[in-house]
Design an enzyme around this catalytic site. Structure first.
Site, mmCIF file in Angstrom:
data_model
loop_
_atom_site.group_PDB
_atom_site.id
_atom_site.type_symbol
_atom_site.label_atom_id
_atom_site.label_comp_id
_atom_site.label_asym_id
_atom_site.label_seq_id
_atom_site.Cartn_x
_atom_site.Cartn_y
_atom_site.Cartn_z
ATOM 1 N N HIS A 47 -7.143 -6.227 -0.406
ATOM 2 C CA HIS A 47 -6.075 -5.248 -0.558
ATOM 3 C C HIS A 47 -4.720 -5.936 -0.522
ATOM 4 C CE1 HIS A 47 -3.907 -1.596 -0.466
ATOM 5 N NE2 HIS A 47 -3.780 -1.468 0.834
ATOM 6 N N SER A 66 0.838 -1.195 0.000
ATOM 7 C CA SER A 66 0.000 0.000 0.000
ATOM 8 C C SER A 66 0.879 1.254 0.000
ATOM 9 C CB SER A 66 -0.951 -0.055 1.203
ATOM 10 O OG SER A 66 -2.006 0.855 1.063
ATOM 11 N N ASP A 68 -8.654 -4.793 -6.026
ATOM 12 C CA ASP A 68 -8.143 -4.174 -4.799
ATOM 13 C C ASP A 68 -8.998 -2.955 -4.471
ATOM 14 O OD1 ASP A 68 -6.548 -2.612 -2.927
ATOM 15 O OD2 ASP A 68 -4.835 -3.832 -3.533
#
Length: 517
Positions: A485, A228, A457
């Protein structure tokens, strides 16, 4: 129709976008492989960590701190202590694998503490797994801009009419004023509580801190797993220090070319895609409260539930006086879309809200996402998230720009688009001198960098991974067809094998390789 204000505040939930950054002095080098540190940084690159027992008493780990300059443009000035945690390799070590879970505001220290879940057995056998809390996060001089009550108000602000006369799906001028007031209060709290640190929270500084750690650990090259927002740390690092890139995995990537408003629009589309996947899965289960047999009908039902919460807030848990209006309900839904593992909790929370007017489940999901661990305090992750995002790319100073962005975003993402756009407005009040200039991240000359993207995602749309892989000169894209995710260690053996072969043997997949279910 525009919606809630901070219904994504801190928002674009746990990721929000950092643009390309360029603060401070030119990169300092140093440590291993005969690389001489830049003048003034020698002491930092030559320090040693006094490893000792960790706070949790787990004998599998050792912990310590190292020092970095607050301002790399003034290395003789104030210093920061960065907390670091290490799980030594179970076998013959190839070196250190640095890990970061994202955020901004996520604790790399805690992430390393979960090494058995974060990386596979062979990786743990051959690498020391190392995580650090980035500056301003958790144990590393944490930035906290508001107290408990202030943070509750900040995250729970609705942009709707306080007297209930207006359509609860419509933003009011009074709502915009409340949002402006909340943003100013947040930034003023940062000035009062962390005035020096807030000026040096950008990803550029974090990447430099990571290079100091690489050298202190004795590694000639960086081996890194960033997820991320952690992909932004890795991409900025690679652009600053391309010759020091060993094996770098960027999983669930951010698009480095987007500003805050553009990122909010595109990220909202990712959450809309994830919501529709949740709805379609839910409608095939006996405990699903969402009626209908298609995603459109289910999304309309959830929209209606949120509008009702805007008119008449849901009840919170006993002893908690927070109202669960639209903002908090929407936060809870969005938070549950990060992983399929929380979909059962979301089904139960939606059922309670619909059947009993009980918003405790949705509030609990929102609290979990924002680190409100108990009745006394929040983790500082939200303050760090906002500080990094506002530092990493310029933001409009005119509230009208956010209104226009919200209207545009809602056309593409009816449920989340508007709120994600309005959520960026806190950055309109961030000190301009603390905001980095934009630059293109290419990492020219770096060894191959592996970018992992997941097709559905929620927080980091697949297109962002495609974009980062193409922007980096040596970027290689590995695709996972799935939900949730990020991709590595998410249950896909194909992805796991490819990532671990790259980390352990420097075997690089074909660019564009796809792992299909």
């Amino acid at each position: 129709m525009n919606r809630t204000g901070l219904a994504a505040c801190a928002a674009a939930l746990a990721v929000a976008v950092a643009g390309c950054t360029g603060e401070g002095a030119d990169p300092g080098g140093g440590g291993a492989a005969g690389q001489a540190p830049e003048p003034g940084l020698e002491e930092f690159y030559s320090q040693e960590i006094d490893w000792g027992a960790c706070e949790d008493g787990d004998d599998d780990f050792e912990c310590g701190v190292y020092e970095v300059p607050l301002d790399y443009g003034d290395p003789g000035g104030e210093r920061l202590e960065i907390a670091v945690k290490r799980r030594p390799a179970a076998g013959e070590a190839k070196g250190s694998l640095l890990v970061n879970p994202g955020g901004p505001g996520g604790s790399g220290y805690d992430y390393a503490g979960a090494a058995t879940a974060v990386v596979g057995l062979d990786v743990r056998k051959h690498f020391d797994v190392v995580g650090f809390d980035p500056r301003g996060v958790a144990r590393s001089e944490p930035i906290a801009c508001l107290d408990l009550e202030g943070m509750d108000d900040y995250l729970g602000t609705d942009m709707l009419s306080e007297d209930g006369d207006a359509d609860p799906a419509e933003v009011t001028d009074a709502g915009v004023e409340r949002l402006e007031e909340g943003g100013r209060t947040f930034v003023e709290g940062c000035r009062e509580r962390a005035g020096d640190l807030m000026m040096h929270m950008g990803t550029d500084s974090v990447a430099r801190d990571m290079d100091v750690l690489r050298a202190v650990l004795g590694d000639e090259e960086l081996t890194y797993l960033g997820k991320s927002y952690g992909t932004m740390i890795g991409a900025v690092y690679a652009d600053l220090f391309p010759e020091r890139v060993g094996a770098v995995v960027l999983d669930g990537a951010l698009d480095p070319e987007l500003d805050q408003l553009e990122a909010g629009i595109e990220q909202a589309s990712g959450f809309e895609t994830a919501l529709r996947a949740f709805i379609e899965d839910c409608q095939g289960r006996p405990d699903c409260p969402v009626p209908g047999s298609d995603a459109d009908a289910g999304a309309a039902w959830i929209e209606d539930l949120l509008e009702k919460a805007g008119r008449e807030p849901l009840e919170g848990p006993p002893g908690d006086d927070r109202e669960v209006g639209r903002a908090r309900a929407e936060l809870g839904i969005a938070g549950a879309l990060y992983s399929e593992q929380t979909w059962p909790e979301l089904r139960a929370a939606l059922a309670d809200a619909d059947e009993e007017g009980d918003g405790a489940g949705l509030l609990g999901l929102a609290d979990m996402m924002y680190g409100r661990d108990d009745e006394e305090e929040y983790l500082n992750s939200t303050s760090a998230l906002v500080a990094v995002n506002c530092s990493d790319s310029p933001s409009p100073r005119d509230p009208e720009a956010y209104r226009e962005a919200a209207e545009r975003a809602e056309e593409e993402s009816p449920l989340f688009g508007a709120s994600f756009s309005w959520s960026a407005m806190t950055c309109a009040y961030w000190p301009e001198e603390a905001v980095a200039e934009e630059r293109e991240l290419t990492a020219e000359g770096a060894a191959p960098i592996l970018v992992v993207g997941t097709t559905r995602d929620s927080a980091t749309p697949y297109e962002w991974s495609q974009k980062l892989a193409s922007t980096l000169e040596s970027g290689v894209l590995l695709s996972r067809d799935g939900d949730g995710h990020t991709g590595y260690r998410m249950g896909d053996g194909c992805v796991d094998r490819a990532v671990e072969a790259y980390l352990l043997e420097r075997e690089v997949p074909e660019d564009g390789e796809a792992c299909m279910p």
